[in-house]
Design an enzyme around this catalytic site. Sequence first.
Site, PDB file in Angstrom:
ATOM      1  CB  THR A   2      -8.367  -5.389  14.363  1.00  0.00           C
ATOM      2  OG1 THR A   2      -8.171  -4.327  13.391  1.00  0.00           O
ATOM      3  CG2 THR A   2      -9.698  -6.334  14.174  1.00  0.00           C
ATOM      4  CB  ALA A  14     -10.751  -5.611   4.824  1.00  0.00           C
ATOM      5  CB  SER A  32      -6.253  -3.607   5.210  1.00  0.00           C
ATOM      6  OG  SER A  32      -5.324  -3.193   6.170  1.00  0.00           O
ATOM      7  CB  THR A  53      -7.487  -3.925  -3.099  1.00  0.00           C
ATOM      8  OG1 THR A  53      -6.245  -3.554  -3.393  1.00  0.00           O
ATOM      9  CG2 THR A  53      -7.949  -5.158  -2.879  1.00  0.00           C
ATOM     10  CG  ASP A  54      -4.631  -1.581  -7.000  1.00  0.00           C
ATOM     11  OD1 ASP A  54      -4.528  -2.196  -6.097  1.00  0.00           O
ATOM     12  OD2 ASP A  54      -3.763  -0.792  -7.417  1.00  0.00           O
ATOM     13  CD  GLU A  55      -2.569  -5.545  -2.896  1.00  0.00           C
ATOM     14  OE1 GLU A  55      -2.220  -6.720  -2.488  1.00  0.00           O
ATOM     15  OE2 GLU A  55      -1.825  -4.753  -2.251  1.00  0.00           O
ATOM     16  CE1 TYR A  99      -6.496  -6.562   1.764  1.00  0.00           C
ATOM     17  CE2 TYR A  99      -5.067  -6.551  -0.112  1.00  0.00           C
ATOM     18  CZ  TYR A  99      -6.103  -5.881   0.560  1.00  0.00           C
ATOM     19  OH  TYR A  99      -6.775  -4.765   0.511  1.00  0.00           O
ATOM     20  CE  LYS A 138     -10.873  -6.051  -0.006  1.00  0.00           C
ATOM     21  NZ  LYS A 138     -11.909  -5.318   0.808  1.00  0.00           N
ATOM     22  CG  ASN A 143       7.885   0.204  -3.168  1.00  0.00           C
ATOM     23  OD1 ASN A 143       6.896   0.525  -3.588  1.00  0.00           O
ATOM     24  ND2 ASN A 143       8.103  -1.326  -3.257  1.00  0.00           N
TER      25      ASN A 143
HETATM   26  P1  NAD Z   1      -7.291  -0.921   7.741  1.00  0.00           P
HETATM   27  O1  NAD Z   1      -6.692  -2.019   8.271  1.00  0.00           O
HETATM   28  O2  NAD Z   1      -6.783   0.483   8.406  1.00  0.00           O
HETATM   29  O3  NAD Z   1      -8.740  -0.925   8.696  1.00  0.00           O
HETATM   30  C1  NAD Z   1      -9.496  -1.834   8.631  1.00  0.00           C
HETATM   31  C2  NAD Z   1     -10.514  -1.664   9.781  1.00  0.00           C
HETATM   32  O4  NAD Z   1     -11.510  -2.822   9.786  1.00  0.00           O
HETATM   33  C3  NAD Z   1     -10.035  -1.547  11.419  1.00  0.00           C
HETATM   34  O5  NAD Z   1     -10.856  -0.490  11.860  1.00  0.00           O
HETATM   35  C4  NAD Z   1     -10.393  -2.847  11.601  1.00  0.00           C
HETATM   36  O6  NAD Z   1     -10.762  -2.640  13.377  1.00  0.00           O
HETATM   37  C5  NAD Z   1     -11.752  -3.246  11.052  1.00  0.00           C
HETATM   38  N1  NAD Z   1     -12.025  -4.511  11.217  1.00  0.00           N
HETATM   39  C6  NAD Z   1     -11.254  -5.534  10.740  1.00  0.00           C
HETATM   40  N2  NAD Z   1     -11.859  -6.839  10.906  1.00  0.00           N
HETATM   41  C7  NAD Z   1     -13.084  -6.523  11.286  1.00  0.00           C
HETATM   42  C8  NAD Z   1     -14.269  -7.164  11.575  1.00  0.00           C
HETATM   43  N3  NAD Z   1     -14.009  -8.950  11.503  1.00  0.00           N
HETATM   44  N4  NAD Z   1     -15.376  -6.743  12.095  1.00  0.00           N
HETATM   45  C9  NAD Z   1     -15.496  -5.369  12.099  1.00  0.00           C
HETATM   46  N5  NAD Z   1     -14.644  -4.624  11.699  1.00  0.00           N
HETATM   47  C10 NAD Z   1     -13.186  -5.193  11.522  1.00  0.00           C
HETATM   48  O7  NAD Z   1      -7.590  -0.707   6.326  1.00  0.00           O
HETATM   49  P2  NAD Z   1      -7.771   0.348   5.132  1.00  0.00           P
HETATM   50  O8  NAD Z   1      -6.271   0.502   4.838  1.00  0.00           O
HETATM   51  O9  NAD Z   1      -8.614   1.434   5.661  1.00  0.00           O
HETATM   52  O10 NAD Z   1      -8.708  -0.713   4.148  1.00  0.00           O
HETATM   53  C11 NAD Z   1     -10.049  -0.437   4.413  1.00  0.00           C
HETATM   54  C12 NAD Z   1     -10.732  -0.991   3.076  1.00  0.00           C
HETATM   55  O11 NAD Z   1      -9.993  -0.352   1.681  1.00  0.00           O
HETATM   56  C13 NAD Z   1     -10.336  -2.539   2.816  1.00  0.00           C
HETATM   57  O12 NAD Z   1     -11.417  -3.380   2.480  1.00  0.00           O
HETATM   58  C14 NAD Z   1      -9.039  -2.690   2.048  1.00  0.00           C
HETATM   59  O13 NAD Z   1      -8.985  -3.978   1.251  1.00  0.00           O
HETATM   60  C15 NAD Z   1      -9.609  -1.622   1.010  1.00  0.00           C
HETATM   61  N6  NAD Z   1      -8.364  -0.784   0.236  1.00  0.00           N
HETATM   62  C16 NAD Z   1      -7.273  -0.228   1.127  1.00  0.00           C
HETATM   63  C17 NAD Z   1      -6.348   0.448   0.589  1.00  0.00           C
HETATM   64  C18 NAD Z   1      -5.286   0.926   0.961  1.00  0.00           C
HETATM   65  O14 NAD Z   1      -4.042   1.231   0.387  1.00  0.00           O
HETATM   66  N7  NAD Z   1      -5.028   0.949   2.276  1.00  0.00           N
HETATM   67  C19 NAD Z   1      -6.694   0.408  -1.046  1.00  0.00           C
HETATM   68  C20 NAD Z   1      -7.653   0.028  -1.842  1.00  0.00           C
HETATM   69  C21 NAD Z   1      -8.863  -0.556  -1.169  1.00  0.00           C
HETATM   70  O1  DAU Z   2      -3.110  -1.476  -4.078  1.00  0.00           O
HETATM   71  C1  DAU Z   2      -3.889  -1.364  -2.745  1.00  0.00           C
HETATM   72  C2  DAU Z   2      -3.368  -2.069  -1.656  1.00  0.00           C
HETATM   73  O2  DAU Z   2      -2.268  -1.239  -1.302  1.00  0.00           O
HETATM   74  C3  DAU Z   2      -4.520  -2.251  -0.406  1.00  0.00           C
HETATM   75  O3  DAU Z   2      -5.305  -3.171  -0.810  1.00  0.00           O
HETATM   76  C4  DAU Z   2      -3.555  -2.990   0.689  1.00  0.00           C
HETATM   77  O4  DAU Z   2      -4.660  -2.846   1.745  1.00  0.00           O
HETATM   78  C5  DAU Z   2      -2.458  -1.827   0.954  1.00  0.00           C
HETATM   79  O5  DAU Z   2      -1.903  -2.363   2.472  1.00  0.00           O
HETATM   80  C6  DAU Z   2      -1.490  -1.856  -0.255  1.00  0.00           C
HETATM   81  O6  DAU Z   2      -0.824  -2.757  -0.193  1.00  0.00           O
HETATM   82  P1  DAU Z   2       0.684  -2.767  -0.666  1.00  0.00           P
HETATM   83  O7  DAU Z   2       1.400  -4.174  -0.343  1.00  0.00           O
HETATM   84  O8  DAU Z   2       1.168  -2.390  -2.160  1.00  0.00           O
HETATM   85  O9  DAU Z   2       1.023  -1.903   0.364  1.00  0.00           O
HETATM   86  P2  DAU Z   2       2.472  -1.809   1.452  1.00  0.00           P
HETATM   87  O10 DAU Z   2       2.321  -0.431   2.109  1.00  0.00           O
HETATM   88  O11 DAU Z   2       2.538  -2.859   2.484  1.00  0.00           O
HETATM   89  O12 DAU Z   2       3.587  -1.879   0.506  1.00  0.00           O
HETATM   90  C7  DAU Z   2       3.976  -1.073  -0.633  1.00  0.00           C
HETATM   91  C8  DAU Z   2       5.088  -1.327  -1.404  1.00  0.00           C
HETATM   92  O13 DAU Z   2       6.210  -1.476  -0.478  1.00  0.00           O
HETATM   93  C9  DAU Z   2       5.095  -2.763  -1.583  1.00  0.00           C
HETATM   94  O14 DAU Z   2       5.666  -3.077  -2.943  1.00  0.00           O
HETATM   95  C10 DAU Z   2       5.879  -3.422  -0.583  1.00  0.00           C
HETATM   96  C11 DAU Z   2       6.965  -2.530  -0.101  1.00  0.00           C
HETATM   97  N1  DAU Z   2       7.324  -2.242   1.072  1.00  0.00           N
HETATM   98  C12 DAU Z   2       6.306  -2.526   2.256  1.00  0.00           C
HETATM   99  C13 DAU Z   2       6.776  -2.477   3.437  1.00  0.00           C
HETATM  100  C14 DAU Z   2       5.987  -2.602   4.680  1.00  0.00           C
HETATM  101  C15 DAU Z   2       8.746  -2.122   1.442  1.00  0.00           C
HETATM  102  O15 DAU Z   2       9.422  -2.324   0.490  1.00  0.00           O
HETATM  103  N2  DAU Z   2       9.314  -2.448   2.771  1.00  0.00           N
HETATM  104  C16 DAU Z   2       8.352  -2.321   3.814  1.00  0.00           C
HETATM  105  O16 DAU Z   2       8.709  -2.228   5.039  1.00  0.00           O
END
Ligand code: NAD
Ligand code: DAU
Length: 350
Positions: A37, A84, A86, A131-133, A156, A160, A255
């Site tokens: 994606t 996922a 995400s 995720t913790d969310e 989201y 999850k 933030n």
């Molecule tokens: P990301 O969005 O960077 O990557 C997601 C990947 O999944 C991409 O490579 C995308 O192409 C692939 N994908 C999406 N839909 C798909 C499908 N239908 N089939 C196959 N592949 C598909 O996400 P991330 O931030 O690396 O998160 C990875 C996992 O960790 C997720 O499950 C997310 O919920 C979890 N997570 C993320 C965070 C965070 O802070 N980023 C924290 C805790 C948990």
């Molecule tokens: O807690 C784990 C989660 O953390 C993961 O499961 C999610 O996949 C990951 O995207 C992340 O979610 P958040 O919503 O916490 O992350 P994000 O970086 O989008 O935002 C972090 C904080 O910053 C949130 O309080 C929203 C704020 N924010 C975000 C963006 C993109 C801003 O203030 N401005 C922005 O432009």
Amino acid sequence: MKSVLITGGAGFIGSHLTRLFVTKYPEYHIVNLDKLTYAGNLENLRDIETAPNYSFVKGDICDAELLSSLFDQYDFTGVLHCAAESHVDRSITDPLAFVRTNVMGTVTLLHTVKDKWKDKMEGRIFYHISTDEVYGTLGDEGFFTEETAYDPRSPYSASKASSDHFVRAFYHTYHLPVKISNCSNNYGPYHFPEKLIPLCIHNIINNKPLPIYGKGENVRDWLFVVDHVRAIDTIFHQGKIGETYNIGGHNEWTNIALVKELCVQIDAKLGRAPGTSEQLITYVKDRAGHDLRYAIDATKLKDELDWMPSLQFEEGLSKTIDWYLANTAWLENVTSGAYREYYEDMYGKA
Ligand code: NAD
Ligand code: DAU
């Protein structure tokens, strides 16, 4: 040789996880199934793509036929399920995309695994990365533990939470050997610049506004991505079947404080006068249903499996900024095309 399936291995966390498993375990054949994606990028895996124990398959976890043929071909003994949708903001504009991949995709995968592992579950592991969310939001005090009741509040986190429930349902109903981890906010190299930290790094470098939702008082608990995948490795190999483990950094930042820290570090690295980049901070409309605070209690993981974060936050942030400064081509590549349209929809043409 054991075969291990990683889903979503071309994304942010998935690429770090794939790199760790390919390099640390030459005795495993790692198959990365990713739909590519907007968030999936094979550039994230250039350094390991020719490794003899690595294969990439472009495909969708909702595609039951493809999953079935892959399991027949490789007889996977482990699955690390990372794929996922995400991003919370995208889930607010398009919840169905999140139901499709995070719920339907996960259940399709579980269903395949259940059928293919029937009568041979022993020694196999289905690991769900969550995720913790799912726990909802905290006030000023307290932490999420593994016992905290689920209370998801965004499309989201609801998707999850639903996927976590299905994973546990397959454990109880069909005795699928599952493990789940719920992690706090990750940061580090290859993080797609729609998320707060890489978005702000990109905008500071390019002298663009730094959009802070609401008053910037929301709190997140940040963990370096390499520490997250170290924890996944530990749980995958040493964690108990049927158990859930919380992963976090004990590293809470509002933030606004975090964005100011980014400004200070980047000004110093780019030789700008102190205070220059802070002027880019712009308060914008709050995220709908914006969770106030996340904070993880990772005591179980520390006590049972001896896992601790390895990096102090300032050091991790400095390494991350250095990576983005050294990889501007990666950043420019992922912020072209469809990203530009998304950015203009979210923040206007600023
Ligand atoms: P990301 O969005 O960077 O990557 C997601 C990947 O999944 C991409 O490579 C995308 O192409 C692939 N994908 C999406 N839909 C798909 C499908 N239908 N089939 C196959 N592949 C598909 O996400 P991330 O931030 O690396 O998160 C990875 C996992 O960790 C997720 O499950 C997310 O919920 C979890 N997570 C993320 C965070 C965070 O802070 N980023 C924290 C805790 C948990
Ligand atoms: O807690 C784990 C989660 O953390 C993961 O499961 C999610 O996949 C990951 O995207 C992340 O979610 P958040 O919503 O916490 O992350 P994000 O970086 O989008 O935002 C972090 C904080 O910053 C949130 O309080 C929203 C704020 N924010 C975000 C963006 C993109 C801003 O203030 N401005 C922005 O432009």
